[in-house]
Design a protein around this motif. Structure first.
Motif, PDB file in Angstrom:
ATOM      1  N   LEU B 352       1.123   2.708  -2.662  1.00  0.00           N
ATOM      2  CA  LEU B 352       2.039   1.667  -1.979  1.00  0.00           C
ATOM      3  C   LEU B 352       1.305   1.443  -0.468  1.00  0.00           C
ATOM      4  O   LEU B 352       1.280   0.235  -0.053  1.00  0.00           O
ATOM      5  CB  LEU B 352       3.401   2.277  -1.678  1.00  0.00           C
ATOM      6  CG  LEU B 352       4.298   2.428  -2.737  1.00  0.00           C
ATOM      7  CD1 LEU B 352       5.563   3.326  -2.344  1.00  0.00           C
ATOM      8  CD2 LEU B 352       4.982   0.931  -3.114  1.00  0.00           C
ATOM      9  N   LYS B 353       0.625   2.378   0.005  1.00  0.00           N
ATOM     10  CA  LYS B 353       0.003   2.441   1.340  1.00  0.00           C
ATOM     11  C   LYS B 353      -1.178   1.519   1.141  1.00  0.00           C
ATOM     12  O   LYS B 353      -1.336   0.520   1.920  1.00  0.00           O
ATOM     13  CB  LYS B 353      -0.623   3.593   1.843  1.00  0.00           C
ATOM     14  CG  LYS B 353      -0.744   3.702   3.145  1.00  0.00           C
ATOM     15  CD  LYS B 353      -1.017   5.292   3.596  1.00  0.00           C
ATOM     16  CE  LYS B 353      -1.509   5.256   5.001  1.00  0.00           C
ATOM     17  NZ  LYS B 353      -1.546   6.677   5.429  1.00  0.00           N
ATOM     18  N   GLN B 354      -1.975   1.686   0.097  1.00  0.00           N
ATOM     19  CA  GLN B 354      -3.211   0.827   0.073  1.00  0.00           C
ATOM     20  C   GLN B 354      -3.160  -0.708  -0.146  1.00  0.00           C
ATOM     21  O   GLN B 354      -3.797  -1.504   0.226  1.00  0.00           O
ATOM     22  CB  GLN B 354      -3.779   1.518  -1.234  1.00  0.00           C
ATOM     23  CG  GLN B 354      -5.243   0.814  -1.368  1.00  0.00           C
ATOM     24  CD  GLN B 354      -5.379   0.444  -3.057  1.00  0.00           C
ATOM     25  OE1 GLN B 354      -4.860   1.170  -3.844  1.00  0.00           O
ATOM     26  NE2 GLN B 354      -5.959  -0.620  -3.393  1.00  0.00           N
ATOM     27  N   ARG B 355      -1.724  -1.053  -0.842  1.00  0.00           N
ATOM     28  CA  ARG B 355      -1.287  -2.345  -0.970  1.00  0.00           C
ATOM     29  C   ARG B 355      -0.399  -2.841   0.166  1.00  0.00           C
ATOM     30  O   ARG B 355       0.015  -3.975   0.163  1.00  0.00           O
ATOM     31  CB  ARG B 355      -0.640  -2.494  -2.440  1.00  0.00           C
ATOM     32  CG  ARG B 355      -1.268  -2.312  -3.731  1.00  0.00           C
ATOM     33  CD  ARG B 355      -0.367  -1.741  -4.823  1.00  0.00           C
ATOM     34  NE  ARG B 355      -1.430  -1.496  -5.965  1.00  0.00           N
ATOM     35  CZ  ARG B 355      -1.713  -2.281  -6.931  1.00  0.00           C
ATOM     36  NH1 ARG B 355      -1.736  -3.487  -6.892  1.00  0.00           N
ATOM     37  NH2 ARG B 355      -2.596  -1.620  -7.863  1.00  0.00           N
ATOM     38  N   GLY B 356      -0.426  -2.113   0.734  1.00  0.00           N
ATOM     39  CA  GLY B 356       0.439  -2.653   2.237  1.00  0.00           C
ATOM     40  C   GLY B 356       1.917  -2.694   2.131  1.00  0.00           C
ATOM     41  O   GLY B 356       2.677  -3.099   2.830  1.00  0.00           O
TER      42      GLY B 356
END
Lengths: 907, 467
Positions: B352-356
């Motif tokens: 989730l973090k990596q995809r914003g």
């Protein structure tokens, strides 16, 4: 103390003070109501002591915790002050800062009354030392019985807490005993409660002060003038129409320059009346018969015929079961245990409606069937049908989820929730009052003080005594019809003989081993001692188990009945089950006192019951009761016309909606009573009005002038509710098994979790006879908004969502029924293809197709047929391929028709 | 509470717009229309969506998130009367039992975390841990009801239903509130966990099955060949449109026709959303899809991400029956439970973090209660812990949460929550707050009562865990 005071002022140095920071705000915004005289809600905000003391809802502040203080909650949410002038954000901050930083907790212990102590004892002790049980010969309910004590001597020595066994045993942790407390769902007394008992004994154990019915300042004379609290007075019927209902409705319509819409098409009206009164569409034969009857009285004959149909009670029974919140399960936990005899109540409702039992009697039996006669107390196993009906009728107040068979889920709080749910069922369904909010505080919109909630609740607490509680299993009586008992006895007789034989065999097998051991040894220990014995007994035990499973249970009836001496009821602060405030006596809401109305008066009908509910029934069924007849005719009206005259059907109070046609409502309410509370008479009255016989078509000008159809300028078009849709699918397909009454048909939970209904030999039974388990609603009906009973449903809501389409398009049920319907249609048409299409229309829509529709039908079936064979070659079906393709093609056609809007919508 | 004006602004551009435009200013009490169109929040929202990772059974706080050295010191001593009374019916209370797990400081924040959760340890700077939760009941059923609906009884709408009611959803081809339960079986309380109760049924959770077709009856019956399915649909369209033409100004009929159209679209949208084979091999590996231990939960975590990506508002995940219900064999059973979930949960947070998406997705982790600091059901390795509703841990991540925070505390043996206590109502109010909803204002009129998720109970947003 001096030191303490010093400390207080030290801590408070520099912190906000009441006098300088808060009092000015309170003076401006609060003291008008919470000041001198009789402060509202018993809350006096003139001093910091008063603020700390709190009011009827308990403490108003928690020192150091503004966020958890009731006072702040009220202010922040804008509930207080009530009018337009609210506290400003700055003022709120000031009060908040004072609670958080300036206010110190009080040190004094207030005097404790006997009533409060009794509440604590009721919550923690009377399960074993009360009316139902006196362990150790001890009854702790009154001062006298505490002084008398039990086997260990007096429980109470006034003035000497440390010598009073009552306190000593609690403090030492002996009482309540841990294990027993758990088994009986009793929680331990809190430290605060123990201290209260100590303080009460120390102050000399003062006796109880009699409970007086102090009138609450909340209910004023002006409040009592609200329209719905006045007995209905029969208005004069306006001129200009033959039918009284039309006279009232047309008067309003004309006022807006409107009139009725055209009369509905004959067959549309036929279908409407069938679905409305019986919940299933007309059969092709009924359509033909109605078309042939061209006499002027044909329609009213139709209404009479439908009212006399046994299907009427099954349809309108469902409406009533909605109000009652009927379900066949206890509704809790993983297994959601089945309520074995709930169906007796369902049957009672259907039978009563079919017999057109006067509503006053219908209601009385449901509120207090057990108090109408004590014949059941004398009966030994066998009940007459009338007796059984009266007892089953009390199922009305036994519908809500009751998990208390399990001690872990039977704690005081849960029991109180059950009582509260029943109060909600009672008040929302037949009283038209919203009492729920008064459980925790005075009602915000209606003049219903919290005290009134607990008074009404106390009427039910005769039977639902939260302190000496009866679990659902204990609320069954070993009573049934002679025939039911005989049937079970006859079924069980050979099994019992077999059981005896097996038990004998078991005894014989065990005997030689038993001789080698101590004669008193238990079976289990014996088996442990001689492992080889198990090998011998296991097959016998298995057979025994199998026999037991085949045996039918003795038929019982579920009954709501009083405890001999119900416990004292209390006003509970903020609804907290142990927040004992003033004791209250059972009585109906003050708001409903009226000079023309006989007051609620308890007369004990016989020993062993309190008479509280019978008194409620008598009070409610007075001919001029302002709510009883109005609420019921309004419900009937909503079911026929789609909207109540009072649109908020469960709320006739100030927060409800005013009646659209008050005179009409009162005329019907008085007519209802004058007709001997006959519901069938009211159906006849409503359905023979011109209003009911209008078309449902609308145009632009009607939607503009009467957008919500409040004036009934047309009949509303409606979608079938879940049960009507289900029953209609069965009827159209020719799969309806009309077997009535008795235990419900079980459901099937398929591997993909779709819940379907098990078929009987004759087909599928009506929805009302399907097991209504809370955890496993039938998927199709669930998708079409069958309500979950939480705790009841006074008004259905409808949605239009994709899952409904998925169920009808792709679900197994609609497709299986379509195939069945196709078979019926093909057989009946006997090779006449045009007749096939006509029969599908007649069964599904209650009309014949027009030329274009017939043509489309024929062409489509032929086209479908072309598409099937390729597929059928792959199947190993025995049937001739061509016949199969034809059958399936017609099935596809039926499937589309059953999916169409015309099927599930009612013109 | 939506005002009538809000209500109309939400429907006016929708299906019923034309027909309802004339109703402005009228009372809508009796025939309200409810829909799932996106609605404005009460305040600017941090979270657009919620993924709730429900850890069925009651994870043990003192073994996972809340280290208690005192428990080690007092190991083997007898508990107080209150603590021993807390043990279930019919069972003998054991002695104070220290955790068999080691705690290590993790991340920049140095949060203490058990060695049972090595993967989550890599994400602690994104999570806000609350150690001071408390419930009201020690049994699974009432405790689950409380965590889902704010009351211990089975009669109130679930939080997901409230959110769907308050905010609607962004993707009209998918349900607003999706439940991904374990294919091994329904959790305790079954479908009641995601019920809408007296809220209109369109707000109840829709179960998407993670194996086979995702929705009941989503695909046409196998026995009917495709050309016939299409031909039948064609006939139905003809019948319905002729029926509708003869009955103008009936918004219900429009709604019905479009519900049939949506059903057809959902067949595609749902199948696509749940197709994890469309993800890269690396992603599937990260979620543990290649390892039998983590494959099942990993798949659901990955599906959850795909769903929120497509605008689903509330996704709730369950884990096989009672996996955290460690009544015996404490260490082995917790390692088993964490072994199934730890890697997928951490992968979800990282993904989730990596995809914003983490900025707009609130992830909430927790069970229905915690566990007692005393032993139960034996001694040594065989011992477990009984249910403990008086103090337990939950965490939240993303969407405005202050990562690396630890809020509140239990007493020195981890029995009761004592410092900055957080009730279930506070927890609910906080989730709503991140979605831009005020728990006091999200109300539904019923019997003249303004019902809300937190009922009449006092509640407060736990601002201390917010960034």
């Amino acid at each position: 103390m001096r030191l303490l005071l010093g400390l207080v002022s030290l801590v408070a140095f520099g912190a906000p003070t009441f006098e300088t920071d808060v009092l000015p705000i309170f003076k401006a915004k609060c003291l008008a109501c919470h000041g001198a005289g009789t402060p509202q809600g018993k809350l006096d905000l003139r001093t910091s002591e008063g603020v700390l003391q709190g009011g009827a809802s308990g403490a108003s502040v928690e020192p150091g915790a503004a966020a958890k203080s009731l006072l702040m909650d009220k202010v922040v949410t804008g509930q207080m002050p009530p009018g337009k002038v609210k506290m400003t954000a700055g003022e709120m901050d000031q009060v908040r800062a004072w609670i958080d930083k300036g206010l110190q907790a009080p040190m004094k212990v207030a005097a404790v009354s006997e009533h409060e102590v009794r509440g604590i004892i009721q919550a923690r002790c009377v399960t074993c030392h009360g009316g139902l049980k006196q362990m150790g010969g001890l009854d702790l309910r009154t001062v006298e019985s505490r002084l008398k004590g039990g086997k260990s001597g007096p429980a109470l020595v006034p003035g000497k807490p440390d010598e009073s066994l009552l306190l000593k045993r609690i403090v030492s942790g002996e009482m309540p005993p841990d294990k027993m407390a758990k088994e009986l769902a009793v929680e331990l007394p809190t430290d605060g409660e123990t201290e209260k008992i100590r303080a009460w004994i120390a102050s000399g154990a003062p006796g109880a002060v009699p409970v007086t019915a102090t009138p609450d300042a909340v209910v004023t004379a002006k409040d009592r003038q609200f329209w719905s609290l006045q007995p209905p007075v029969r208005p004069t019927v306006p001129g200009g129409a033959k039918h009284p209902i039309d006279a009232f409705l047309l008067q309003k319509l004309k006022g807006k320059g409107l009139g009725y819409s055209a009369r509905a098409d004959r067959l549309a009206l036929l279908r409407r009346a069938h679905l409305d009164l019986t919940g299933i569409p007309p059969t092709p034969a009924e359509v033909d018969a109605y078309l042939k009857d061209t006499s002027p009285g044909a329609y009213s004959k139709l209404v009479d015929r439908l009212l006399a149909s046994p299907r009427y009670g099954e349809r309108w029974g469902q409406h009533w079961l909605d109000l009652a919140g009927y379900a066949d399960s206890e509704g809790f936990g993983q297994d959601d245990g089945v309520r074995r005899y709930a169906w007796r109540y369902r049957d009672y409702v259907i039978r009563s409606l079919n017999a057109d039992k006067p509503y006053s009697l219908f209601l009385t039996e449901q509120l207090a069937g057990d108090e109408m006669s004590d014949d059941w107390k004398k009966a030994k196993g066998v009940a007459s049908p009338e007796m059984l009906d009266r007892l089953a009728a009390t199922g009305f107040l036994r519908t809500t989820p009751d998990p208390t068979n399990s001690a872990e889920r039977g704690l005081l709080g849960e029991r109180m929730n059950i009582v509260a749910d029943e109060v909600e069922v009672l008040s929302s369904s037949v009283m038209g009052l919203t009492m729920g909010c008064a459980r925790c505080h005075n009602h915000k919109y209606d003049p219903i003080p919290q005290r009134d909630y607990y008074r009404l609740s106390a009427i039910l607490q005769g039977a639902y005594d939260p302190y000496e509680w009866k679990t659902p299993n204990k609320r069954e009586l070993d009573l049934a019809l002679e025939s039911e008992r005989r049937e079970v006895a006859e079924w069980n007789a050979p099994l019992e003989a077999e059981q005896a034989k097996l038990k004998e065999a078991l005894k014989k097998a065990t005997a030689p081993f038993r001789e080698q051991a101590d004669a008193k040894i238990s079976d289990r220990d014996l088996a442990k001692k001689f492992p080889e014995l198990v090998e011998i007994t296991r097959p016998i035990e298995r057979d025994l188990q199998a026999v037991r499973q085949k045996m039918k249970q003795k038929p019982h009836v579920r009954v709501l009945m009083d405890n001999e001496q119900p416990s004292q009821a209390y006003l509970l602060r903020r609804g907290d089950p142990v927040g004992f405030a003033d004791p209250v006596e059972p009585v109906t809401p003050l708001l409903l006192e009226h000079p023309a109305l006989a007051p609620y008066k308890i007369e004990k009908p016989f020993d062993g019951t309190s008479g509280r509910r019978l008194a409620l029934a008598k009070w409610m069924t007075q001919p001029n009761h302002p709510l009883t007849s109005r609420v019921m005719v309004n419900q009937l009206w909503m079911w026929h016309f789609g909207r109540g005259i009072v649109a908020s059907v469960s709320n006739f109070g100030r927060s409800g909606v005013l009646p659209s046609h008050p005179e009409l409502l009162d005329w019907m309410a008085t007519e209802f009573v004058a007709s001997g509370w006959s519901m069938k008479q009211m159906h006849r009255m409503m359905m023979t009005s011109e209003a009911y016989q209008q078309s449902s078509a609308v145009d632009e000008s009607l939607t503009a002038k009467d957008p919500e159809n409040v004036l009934l300028s047309r009949m509303p078009m409606r979608r079938m509710d879940a049960e009507t849709l289900y029953d209609s699918l069965l009827t159209a397909a020719g799969r309806l098994d009309t077997t009535a009454f008795g235990p419900p048909t079980d459901v099937d939970i398929r591997e993909d979790k779709e819940v379907t209904v098990k078929a009987t030999k004759e087909g599928l039974r009506r929805s009302i006879y399907v097991l209504r388990r809370r955890q496993t609603p039938v998927s199709l009906m669930d998708a079409f908004d069958q309500p979950s009973m939480t705790p009841n449903c006074t008004e259905r809501r409808q949605s239009n969502v994709a899952t409904q389409a998925l169920h009808l398009m792709n679900g197994s049920m609609a497709w299986e029924l379509s195939k069945f319907m196709a078979g019926r249609v093909i057989d009946e048409a006997d090779g006449d293809r045009a007749r096939e299409v006509a029969l599908v229309y007649l069964r599904a829509y209650g009309r014949r197709p027009n030329v274009a529709e017939a043509k489309l039908g024929l062409e489509t079936i032929a086209a479908f047929r072309e598409k099937w064979p390729a597929r059928l070659e792959k199947d190993n079906s025995e049937a001739p391929r061509a016949a199969n393709a034809k059958w399936l093609a017609v099935a596809n056609y039926c499937h589309a028709i059953l999916n169409s809007a015309e099927f599930s919508f009612i013109d | 509470m939506k005002t009538r004006r809000d209500f109309f602004s939400s429907v006016a551009n929708g299906l019923h717009g034309a027909a309802l435009a004339g109703l402005l200013g009228r009372d809508l009490y009796a025939n309200s229309v409810f829909d799932l169109k996106p609605k404005a929040a009460h305040a600017p929202a941090k979270a657009k969506a919620v993924i709730q990772l429900f850890m069925n059974g009651g994870p043990s706080q003192v073994d996972l998130f809340d280290p208690k050295p005192t428990l080690t010191r007092l190991a083997g001593t007898a508990p107080s009367r209150e603590l021993s009374f807390a043990i279930s019916n019919g069972d003998k209370p054991g002695v104070l039992m220290p955790s068999p797990f080691q705690f290590k400081k993790a991340g920049k924040s140095g949060m203490d975390i058990s060695d049972a959760l090595p993967h989550l340890a890599e994400c602690v700077d994104d999570i806000a841990l609350i150690r001071s939760m408390y419930g009201e009941h020690a049994n699974h059923e009432p405790a689950l009801f409380l965590m889902h609906s704010g009351r211990t009884i089975a009669s109130r709408p679930a939080i997901g239903a409230w959110v769907a009611y308050g905010l609607g959803t962004e993707n009209q081809n998918l349900p607003a509130y999706v439940v991904l339960d374990d294919p091994k079986g329904l959790p305790i309380n079954g479908i009641s966990n995601w019920q809408s109760a007296w809220l209109p049924p369109i707000y109840q959770g829709t179960r998407f099955r993670t194996e086979g077709p995702p929705v009941l009856n989503l695909q046409p019956r196998e026995e009917i060949p495709t050309p016939l399915v299409e031909a039948e649909r064609d006939l139905l369209r003809k019948l319905d449109s002729a029926h509708q033409k003869q009955r103008p100004y009936q918004p219900e009929l429009d709604a019905r026709i479009s519900s049939y159209e949506l059903a057809a679209r959902m067949q595609l949208a749902a199948s696509d959303a749940l197709d994890v084979m469309k993800e890269s091999e690396a992603t599937r590996e990260a979620y543990g899809l290649n390892d039998p231990a983590t494959a099942s939960y990993g798949k659901r975590c990955l599906m959850a991400r795909r769903l929120v990506e497509r605008g689903v508002r509330y996704v709730q995940l369950y884990i096989e029956n009672q996996i955290f219900d460690s009544h015996g064999n404490l260490e082995a059973s917790l390692r088993y439970a964490c072994g199934k979930t730890d890697k997928p949960v951490a992968a979800l947070l990282k993904d989730l973090k990596q995809r914003g998406l983490l900025d707009s997705t609130l992830v909430a982790w927790g069970g229905e209660f915690g566990r007692l600091p005393i032993s139960q059901g034996g001694t040594g390795k065989a011992a477990g812990r009984d249910h403990g509703p008086n103090g337990f841990s939950v965490w939240m991540a993303g969407a405005g949460m202050k990562g690396g925070t630890v809020h509140g505390a239990t007493d020195e043996i981890g029995f009761k929550s004592v410092e900055n206590r957080v009730s279930v109502h506070d927890f609910h109010a906080t989730i709503l707050h991140q979605l831009g909803l005020n728990y006091r204002d999200l109300v539904y009129e019923r019997h003249g009562l303004k019902e809300r998720l937190t009922d009449q109970f006092p509640a407060r947003v736990v601002t201390e865990v917010l960034a």
